[in-house]
Design a protein around this motif. Structure first.
Motif, PDB file in Angstrom:
ATOM      1  N   LEU B  27       0.847  -1.197   0.000  1.00 26.07           N
ATOM      2  CA  LEU B  27       0.000   0.000   0.000  1.00 26.07           C
ATOM      3  C   LEU B  27       0.879   1.241   0.000  1.00 26.07           C
ATOM      4  O   LEU B  27       1.901   1.293   0.676  1.00 26.07           O
ATOM      5  CB  LEU B  27      -0.897   0.001   1.251  1.00 26.07           C
ATOM      6  N   VAL B  28       0.473   2.230  -0.798  1.00 27.20           N
ATOM      7  CA  VAL B  28       1.165   3.521  -0.775  1.00 27.20           C
ATOM      8  C   VAL B  28       0.136   4.604  -0.485  1.00 27.20           C
ATOM      9  O   VAL B  28      -0.913   4.649  -1.115  1.00 27.20           O
ATOM     10  CB  VAL B  28       1.865   3.798  -2.129  1.00 27.20           C
ATOM     11  N   VAL B  29       0.437   5.445   0.497  1.00 27.65           N
ATOM     12  CA  VAL B  29      -0.452   6.552   0.818  1.00 27.65           C
ATOM     13  C   VAL B  29       0.296   7.846   0.511  1.00 27.65           C
ATOM     14  O   VAL B  29       1.366   8.093   1.067  1.00 27.65           O
ATOM     15  CB  VAL B  29      -0.885   6.523   2.298  1.00 27.65           C
ATOM     16  N   ARG B  30      -0.270   8.647  -0.396  1.00 30.67           N
ATOM     17  CA  ARG B  30       0.380   9.908  -0.769  1.00 30.67           C
ATOM     18  C   ARG B  30       0.228  10.938   0.338  1.00 30.67           C
ATOM     19  O   ARG B  30      -0.805  10.986   1.008  1.00 30.67           O
ATOM     20  CB  ARG B  30      -0.251  10.469  -2.053  1.00 30.67           C
ATOM     21  N   ALA B  31       1.230  11.789   0.459  1.00 29.00           N
ATOM     22  CA  ALA B  31       1.183  12.831   1.491  1.00 29.00           C
ATOM     23  C   ALA B  31      -0.007  13.755   1.252  1.00 29.00           C
ATOM     24  O   ALA B  31      -0.330  14.094   0.118  1.00 29.00           O
ATOM     25  CB  ALA B  31       2.476  13.626   1.486  1.00 29.00           C
ATOM     26  N   GLY B  32      -0.645  14.132   2.343  1.00 28.93           N
ATOM     27  CA  GLY B  32      -1.730  15.092   2.271  1.00 28.93           C
ATOM     28  C   GLY B  32      -3.060  14.522   1.803  1.00 28.93           C
ATOM     29  O   GLY B  32      -3.998  15.268   1.557  1.00 28.93           O
ATOM     30  N   THR B  33      -3.146  13.198   1.686  1.00 27.54           N
ATOM     31  CA  THR B  33      -4.414  12.604   1.257  1.00 27.54           C
ATOM     32  C   THR B  33      -5.064  11.834   2.402  1.00 27.54           C
ATOM     33  O   THR B  33      -4.427  11.530   3.400  1.00 27.54           O
ATOM     34  CB  THR B  33      -4.208  11.617   0.081  1.00 27.54           C
ATOM     35  N   ILE B  34      -6.321  11.547   2.212  1.00 25.07           N
ATOM     36  CA  ILE B  34      -7.039  10.675   3.152  1.00 25.07           C
ATOM     37  C   ILE B  34      -7.209   9.327   2.473  1.00 25.07           C
ATOM     38  O   ILE B  34      -7.790   9.239   1.394  1.00 25.07           O
ATOM     39  CB  ILE B  34      -8.436  11.245   3.500  1.00 25.07           C
ATOM     40  N   HIS B  35      -6.677   8.302   3.101  1.00 26.44           N
ATOM     41  CA  HIS B  35      -6.748   6.962   2.532  1.00 26.44           C
ATOM     42  C   HIS B  35      -7.548   6.091   3.485  1.00 26.44           C
ATOM     43  O   HIS B  35      -7.232   6.019   4.663  1.00 26.44           O
ATOM     44  CB  HIS B  35      -5.331   6.402   2.380  1.00 26.44           C
ATOM     45  N   ALA B  36      -8.569   5.461   2.978  1.00 30.20           N
ATOM     46  CA  ALA B  36      -9.374   4.597   3.842  1.00 30.20           C
ATOM     47  C   ALA B  36      -8.942   3.155   3.661  1.00 30.20           C
ATOM     48  O   ALA B  36      -8.657   2.715   2.540  1.00 30.20           O
ATOM     49  CB  ALA B  36     -10.848   4.737   3.513  1.00 30.20           C
ATOM     50  N   LEU B  37      -8.864   2.436   4.777  1.00 31.67           N
ATOM     51  CA  LEU B  37      -8.564   1.009   4.739  1.00 31.67           C
ATOM     52  C   LEU B  37      -9.826   0.290   5.189  1.00 31.67           C
ATOM     53  O   LEU B  37     -10.239   0.385   6.338  1.00 31.67           O
ATOM     54  CB  LEU B  37      -7.402   0.707   5.689  1.00 31.67           C
ATOM     55  N   LEU B  38     -10.428  -0.411   4.226  1.00 23.78           N
ATOM     56  CA  LEU B  38     -11.688  -1.100   4.497  1.00 23.78           C
ATOM     57  C   LEU B  38     -11.410  -2.569   4.732  1.00 23.78           C
ATOM     58  O   LEU B  38     -10.543  -3.143   4.090  1.00 23.78           O
ATOM     59  CB  LEU B  38     -12.589  -1.006   3.267  1.00 23.78           C
ATOM     60  N   GLY B  39     -12.184  -3.175   5.599  1.00 25.59           N
ATOM     61  CA  GLY B  39     -12.042  -4.617   5.792  1.00 25.59           C
ATOM     62  C   GLY B  39     -13.038  -5.105   6.800  1.00 25.59           C
ATOM     63  O   GLY B  39     -13.489  -4.361   7.666  1.00 25.59           O
ATOM     64  N   SER B  40     -13.368  -6.394   6.707  1.00 28.56           N
ATOM     65  CA  SER B  40     -14.331  -6.974   7.640  1.00 28.56           C
ATOM     66  C   SER B  40     -13.699  -7.104   9.016  1.00 28.56           C
ATOM     67  O   SER B  40     -12.502  -6.886   9.181  1.00 28.56           O
ATOM     68  CB  SER B  40     -14.761  -8.355   7.169  1.00 28.56           C
ATOM     69  N   ASN B  41     -14.486  -7.528   9.991  1.00 32.46           N
ATOM     70  CA  ASN B  41     -13.944  -7.808  11.327  1.00 32.46           C
ATOM     71  C   ASN B  41     -12.845  -8.847  11.213  1.00 32.46           C
ATOM     72  O   ASN B  41     -13.011  -9.874  10.561  1.00 32.46           O
ATOM     73  CB  ASN B  41     -15.036  -8.384  12.244  1.00 32.46           C
ATOM     74  N   GLY B  42     -11.723  -8.559  11.835  1.00 32.70           N
ATOM     75  CA  GLY B  42     -10.634  -9.532  11.844  1.00 32.70           C
ATOM     76  C   GLY B  42      -9.804  -9.551  10.580  1.00 32.70           C
ATOM     77  O   GLY B  42      -8.919 -10.390  10.408  1.00 32.70           O
ATOM     78  N   ALA B  43     -10.051  -8.621   9.664  1.00 33.07           N
ATOM     79  CA  ALA B  43      -9.284  -8.600   8.410  1.00 33.07           C
ATOM     80  C   ALA B  43      -7.824  -8.232   8.655  1.00 33.07           C
ATOM     81  O   ALA B  43      -6.941  -8.596   7.876  1.00 33.07           O
ATOM     82  CB  ALA B  43      -9.909  -7.616   7.431  1.00 33.07           C
TER      83      ALA B  43
END
Ligand SMILES: Nc1ncnc2c1ncn2[C@@H]1O[C@H](COP(=O)(O)OP(=O)(O)OP(=O)(O)O)[C@@H](O)[C@H]1O
Ligand SMILES: [Mg+2]
Lengths: 253, 259
Positions: B27-43
């Motif tokens: 995963l790469v998150v660019r500076a100044g952005t909002i990145h959401a990490l989605l996943g089920s319970n226990g992911a």
């Protein structure tokens, strides 16, 4: 970096001292059990216990002081556990603060809390007729031994505080510590104990520590038993510190 | 995009015993952005966040925050981040204001009291500032928790399910704060189970499933993963939930709660 450690320890020490001020019951509870024992043994059993001196309260107080610390450090374990289980520990660990500050804050708080409880217990003992011929130096020596002993038990208490999974598990470790003085010279002289019990009593740390404090209070020389007491305190402290730091390091990486 | 990466994760693995939770996360998150990490319970969302905030050592792979490796330069990473964990990490015996002052002192900001008061006002906590946190509702605790994380303006912010348990109004407030932070250049990695939260807030959305990132892109890019919209009596845009279920597969119970 060292100024970091001092500053962060200072901030965290103030925080947990504030906890104590807001729940002074922890100090009172710590002092209540030893005071109850003091009353019970002096006024109920004391008359039928022959310790070879005229004042049983004088004989008993040193052991009661150790019991006070043994029950007091349970709160230290509890405070560490509360931080670990409540997430405050993780928040602090993710922040740029000096790594040892978290533990030192709790350890210094434990010293302050236990000393306060000890003062309460000594005051009650004085009211019950405890008298000492100890000079200033002897008092300082008693204080020094109690500080070392408290520090050793505090570092020991840090371990269940860091590792326990439930509140019950946290305080459980202190029961054997409170029990140990009963199989020592704290309540009765070891002479009258049956063989193996007597052997254990004379070779466990409580007996030389209690005897040393007793001698200091009586204004007598402590002799080689004083060195033995000191060695036990320092040895316990080093072992407890090493174990606690190892537990801590495992926890934070 | 030319903005530098604030978070870079490559081949990250982590197991608990023989339970493999992360099996090569990239995963790469660019500076100044909002990145959401989605996943089920226990992911494994919390596991990722804990590794990035230096609380947990990965088994393999690499992760860097603000250019610093989380294992070999953990102290430098901690200088750059702030964590709001999944469960509010507040001191219940202290008052709300004392909690803020505590963190401000530990972060060595000038005028810790002033910073605390400003945050109390911003998060609508001024009225309860002098009360012990033990008396706070869950929502108040969470707001205080997030406020504590903003002290010292760290460039990278991890928010692990920040709005779980909040009422709709507090939720909107948190969203506004997060947008505001991103507007000022803060990088935000946010885990959530609420698809609408990701849809509303995130510049990009990554889906963590079976130990890997199985999708990562803007909402529009994720929508393109679906087969073309079929023409029916009513044309309907696919919601993120439908996209999520389609790429994760429908096996088992609904993996995610929606609101
Ligand atoms: N300390 C631990 N020891 C053993 N297993 C763990 C530990 N922490 C997490 N796990 C397991 O790892 C898996 C991933 O956990 P994690 O908390 O990262 O998931 P999550 O995506 O944050 O879930 P949730 O949405 O419920 O918060 C889960 O199956 C969990 O049971
Ligand atoms: Mg989680």
């Amino acid at each position: 970096m060292t100024t970091h450690v001092l500053h962060d320890t200072d901030v965290l020490l103030r925080r947990s001292l504030r906890h104590i001020v807001r729940s002074p019951d922890t100090i009172i509870t710590t002092a209540v059990t030893p005071i109850a024992m003091l009353l019970l043994f002096v006024y109920v059993f004391g008359s039928s216990i022959d310790v070879g001196t005229d004042s049983y309260v004088n004989y008993l107080l040193p052991g009661i002081l150790l019991i006070t610390v043994a029950s007091g450090v349970a709160y230290t374990a509890f405070r560490v556990f509360t931080d670990v289980s409540g997430g405050v520990f993780e928040r602090l660990q993710s922040m740029p603060i000096a790594r040892p500050a978290f533990l030192w804050g709790h350890v210094l708080t434990s010293l302050v809390a236990n000393l306060t409880s000890l003062v309460l217990v000594v005051l009650v003992a004085l009211a019950m007729g405890f008298r000492t011929g100890a000079g200033l130096l002897a008092w300082f020596e008693v204080l020094g031994i109690m500080l070392l002993f408290t520090l050793a038990l505090t570092w020991l208490a840090v371990i269940p505080g860091l590792t326990a999974t439930s509140v019950d598990g946290v305080s459980g470790f202190s029961y054997p510590l409170i029990f140990l003085p009963f199989i020592s010279s704290a309540f009765v002289p070891t002479d009258g104990m049956p063989g193996p019990v007597r052997w254990f009593a004379e070779h466990q740390p409580v007996t030389p520590i209690v005897n040393t404090i007793r001698h200091l209070f009586a204004g007598q020389p402590v002799g080689s038993e004083g060195m033995l007491a000191l060695a036990w305190c320092v040895g316990l402290l080093l072992v407890a510190y090493a174990l606690a730091m190892r537990t801590y390091r495992r926890k934070i990486t | 995009m030319t903005t530098p990466a604030a978070i870079e994760i490559a081949g990250l693995t982590k197991s608990y015993g023989d339970h493999a939770v992360l099996e090569g996360v990239d995963l790469v998150v660019r500076a100044g952005t909002i990145h959401a990490l989605l996943g089920s319970n226990g992911a494994g969302k919390t596991t990722v966040v804990r590794i990035l905030s230096t609380l947990l050592r990965p088994d393999g792979g690499r992760a860097a925050v603000a250019g610093h490796d989380v294992v070999t330069a953990a102290a430098a990473v901690r200088e750059s981040i702030s964590l709001t964990g999944q469960f509010a990490a507040v001191d219940a015996i202290l008052t709300g204001r004392e909690n803020l002052v505590l963190i401000a002192q530990l972060r060595r900001v000038d005028d810790a009291g002033g910073v605390a008061d400003a945050l109390l006002a911003r998060f609508d906590l001024t009225d309860v500032a002098g009360q012990r946190v033990a008396t706070y509702s869950g929502g108040l605790r969470r707001r205080l928790d997030i406020a504590m994380s903003l002290i010292g303006d760290p460039p990278v912010l991890f928010l692990d399910e920040p709005t779980t348990g909040l009422d709709p109004q507090s939720r909107l407030e948190v969203w506004r704060t997060v947008r505001e932070l991103a507007g000022h250049g803060t990088t935000v990695l946010l885990t959530t189970q609420y698809l609408d939260e990701a849809e509303q807030l995130a510049d990009r959305i990554a889906v963590l499933h079976d130990g890997r990132i199985i999708a990562d892109g803007t909402l529009a890019e994720l929508k393109a993963l679906l087969p073309p919209t079929t023409v029916e009596y009513v044309e309907k845009q696919p919601s993120l939930e439908e996209i999520f279920l389609a790429i994760v597969g429908h096996d088992g119970a609904s993996p995610m709660e929606t609101r």
